[in-house]
Design a protein around this motif. Structure first.
Motif, PDB file in Angstrom:
ATOM      1  N   CYS A 147      95.811 -39.714 -14.334  1.00 48.83           N
ATOM      2  CA  CYS A 147      96.936 -40.605 -14.594  1.00 48.83           C
ATOM      3  C   CYS A 147      97.706 -40.837 -13.295  1.00 48.83           C
ATOM      4  CB  CYS A 147      97.858 -40.018 -15.657  1.00 48.83           C
ATOM      5  SG  CYS A 147      99.274 -41.099 -15.969  1.00 48.83           S
ATOM      6  N   ASN A 171     100.105 -43.375 -13.295  1.00 48.51           N
ATOM      7  CA  ASN A 171     101.329 -44.108 -13.614  1.00 48.51           C
ATOM      8  C   ASN A 171     102.505 -43.350 -13.004  1.00 48.51           C
ATOM      9  OD1 ASN A 171     101.036 -45.948 -16.750  1.00 48.51           O
ATOM     10  ND2 ASN A 171     100.087 -46.234 -14.766  1.00 48.51           N
ATOM     11  N   LEU A 194     105.279 -41.508 -13.462  1.00 51.47           N
ATOM     12  CA  LEU A 194     105.715 -40.110 -13.515  1.00 51.47           C
ATOM     13  C   LEU A 194     104.634 -39.173 -13.009  1.00 51.47           C
ATOM     14  CD1 LEU A 194     107.929 -38.158 -14.130  1.00 51.47           C
ATOM     15  CD2 LEU A 194     107.112 -38.018 -16.475  1.00 51.47           C
ATOM     16  N   CYS A 195     103.415 -39.335 -13.526  1.00 49.58           N
ATOM     17  CA  CYS A 195     102.329 -38.473 -13.058  1.00 49.58           C
ATOM     18  C   CYS A 195     102.104 -38.658 -11.559  1.00 49.58           C
ATOM     19  CB  CYS A 195     101.047 -38.758 -13.818  1.00 49.58           C
ATOM     20  SG  CYS A 195     101.005 -38.018 -15.472  1.00 49.58           S
ATOM     21  N   CYS A 225      99.260 -44.417 -18.320  1.00 55.08           N
ATOM     22  CA  CYS A 225     100.013 -43.388 -19.023  1.00 55.08           C
ATOM     23  C   CYS A 225      99.412 -43.132 -20.400  1.00 55.08           C
ATOM     24  CB  CYS A 225     101.463 -43.834 -19.170  1.00 55.08           C
ATOM     25  SG  CYS A 225     102.478 -42.696 -20.130  1.00 55.08           S
ATOM     26  N   ASN A 226      99.209 -41.857 -20.704  1.00 53.36           N
ATOM     27  CA  ASN A 226      98.684 -41.485 -22.005  1.00 53.36           C
ATOM     28  C   ASN A 226      99.725 -40.776 -22.858  1.00 53.36           C
ATOM     29  OD1 ASN A 226      95.555 -41.741 -22.799  1.00 53.36           O
ATOM     30  ND2 ASN A 226      95.851 -41.974 -20.599  1.00 53.36           N
ATOM     31  N   ALA A 227     100.970 -41.121 -22.616  1.00 52.88           N
ATOM     32  CA  ALA A 227     102.078 -40.581 -23.413  1.00 52.88           C
ATOM     33  C   ALA A 227     102.102 -39.064 -23.380  1.00 52.88           C
ATOM     34  CB  ALA A 227     102.023 -41.105 -24.849  1.00 52.88           C
ATOM     35  N   ALA A 228     101.725 -38.517 -22.247  1.00 55.29           N
ATOM     36  CA  ALA A 228     101.776 -37.065 -22.083  1.00 55.29           C
ATOM     37  C   ALA A 228     102.609 -36.748 -20.841  1.00 55.29           C
ATOM     38  CB  ALA A 228     100.373 -36.502 -21.940  1.00 55.29           C
ATOM     39  N   CYS A 229     103.606 -37.584 -20.599  1.00 55.06           N
ATOM     40  CA  CYS A 229     104.381 -37.470 -19.369  1.00 55.06           C
ATOM     41  C   CYS A 229     105.074 -36.113 -19.258  1.00 55.06           C
ATOM     42  CB  CYS A 229     105.414 -38.575 -19.291  1.00 55.06           C
ATOM     43  SG  CYS A 229     104.812 -40.189 -19.779  1.00 55.06           S
TER      44      CYS A 229
END
Ligand code: FES
Length: 300
Positions: free
Chosen positions: A91, A93, A95-96, A132-136
């Motif tokens: 990831c 995106n 944040l990652c 993003c895989n909603a695991a931020c």
């Protein structure tokens, strides 16, 4: 020049896939709605969506190959060329990326000597940027065949791809055990994951997500050891991993014309401003034209 029409599957493969496809199609009132799972089904057969797979989907659903191709090229989860047993997605995106995702991607690119969408010579690993895989809350995240590997570092991600290439068993941080890309595609087509314990393993949220949920529900977040400059440690609840900056804040605290009362009595040192999204915010309090008041609090 490609053969027209695309070649069909061998008769035995065609018969097997047709039986599976009819089971999927029967779940939908309109057969066209089965296109996405059918694309996963043909991807499970060959590891990517071939022209033969496109022809198969079109024939089963009464669509044109152009229509099937349009859908299969729109979604990034469908591959258009042969690739590895393990899709390693980093990831990158926002944040990652800032938490180390960019560094991990660059390191894996150098270590594996491949770029985005490319596959190692042994056919094991395909490297990809992913969104993003909603695991931020577990950033930086690496996904292998859509299973989560949380809080990665350059070192752990490098070890991960080495283990995958060496055929070592690797375990995702949470969720079901890892399987190959083709096996994953069949599950995504809607067929049950029959590995013992796999379904049960997908239940429940991770620790970091549950802390966020508590904050969102307005529960008080206990602090952890906070060391004041030049002073002894104060206040502790180390198991939460939350800092003093995680407590609820009024947004107007950032508006010098509308100073807010401290909610928690905490003070922040310079450079340790509360993170956005750390806690519920009274957004109307930050709008001078619509100051927060009793009516607003009652849901005006
Ligand atoms: S930015 Fe990576 S999971 Fe959200």
């Amino acid at each position: 020049m490609p053969q027209l029409p695309a070649p069909d599957y061998p008769a035995d493969v065609r018969a097997r896939l047709e039986a599976d496809a009819k089971e999927v199609i029967a779940r939908y009132p309109d057969s066209r709605s089965a296109l996405l799972p059918l694309l996963h089904l043909v991807q499970a057969e060959e590891g990517h969506v071939t022209r033969t797979g496109v022809r198969f989907c079109a024939e089963l659903l009464g669509l044109t190959t152009a229509e099937v191709t349009a859908v299969s090229t729109f979604y990034s989860m469908y591959r258009r060329k042969p690739s590895g047993d393990y899709q390693v997605g980093v990831c990158t995106n926002t944040l990652c990326a800032v938490m180390g995702g960019d560094a991990i991607y660059d390191a894996l690119k150098d270590h594996l000597d491949i770029g985005h969408g490319e596959t190692t010579g042994d056919g094991k690993v395909t490297l990809e940027h992913i969104e993003c895989n909603a695991a931020c809350d577990f950033a930086p995240v690496v996904m292998v065949n859509w299973e989560f590997f949380d809080n990665q570092t350059v070192e752990s991600a490098t070890q991960l791809v080495d283990d995958l290439r060496a055929g070592q068993q690797v375990a995702p941080t949470r969720g079901a055990p890892l399987c190959t890309y083709k096996e994953t595609a069949r599950i995504l087509a809607g067929f049950p994951d029959e590995r013992p314990g796999a379904v049960e393993a997908t239940g429940g949220a991770g620790h970091a997500s549950l802390i966020g949920l508590k904050l969102a529900k307005g529960e008080t977040a206990p602090g952890r050891v906070v060391t004041q400059r030049g002073g002894p440690p104060q206040d502790s609840a180390p198991e939460t991993g939350l800092s003093a900056n995680d407590a609820p804040q009024r947004t107007s605290a950032s508006d010098p014309e509308h100073p807010a009362e401290p909610v928690t009595g905490q003070r922040h040192e310079a450079g340790t401003a509360p993170r956005s999204g750390s806690a519920p915010q009274e957004t109307s309090a930050s709008d001078p034209a619509h100051p927060a008041g009793p009516a607003a609090e009652e849901g005006e």
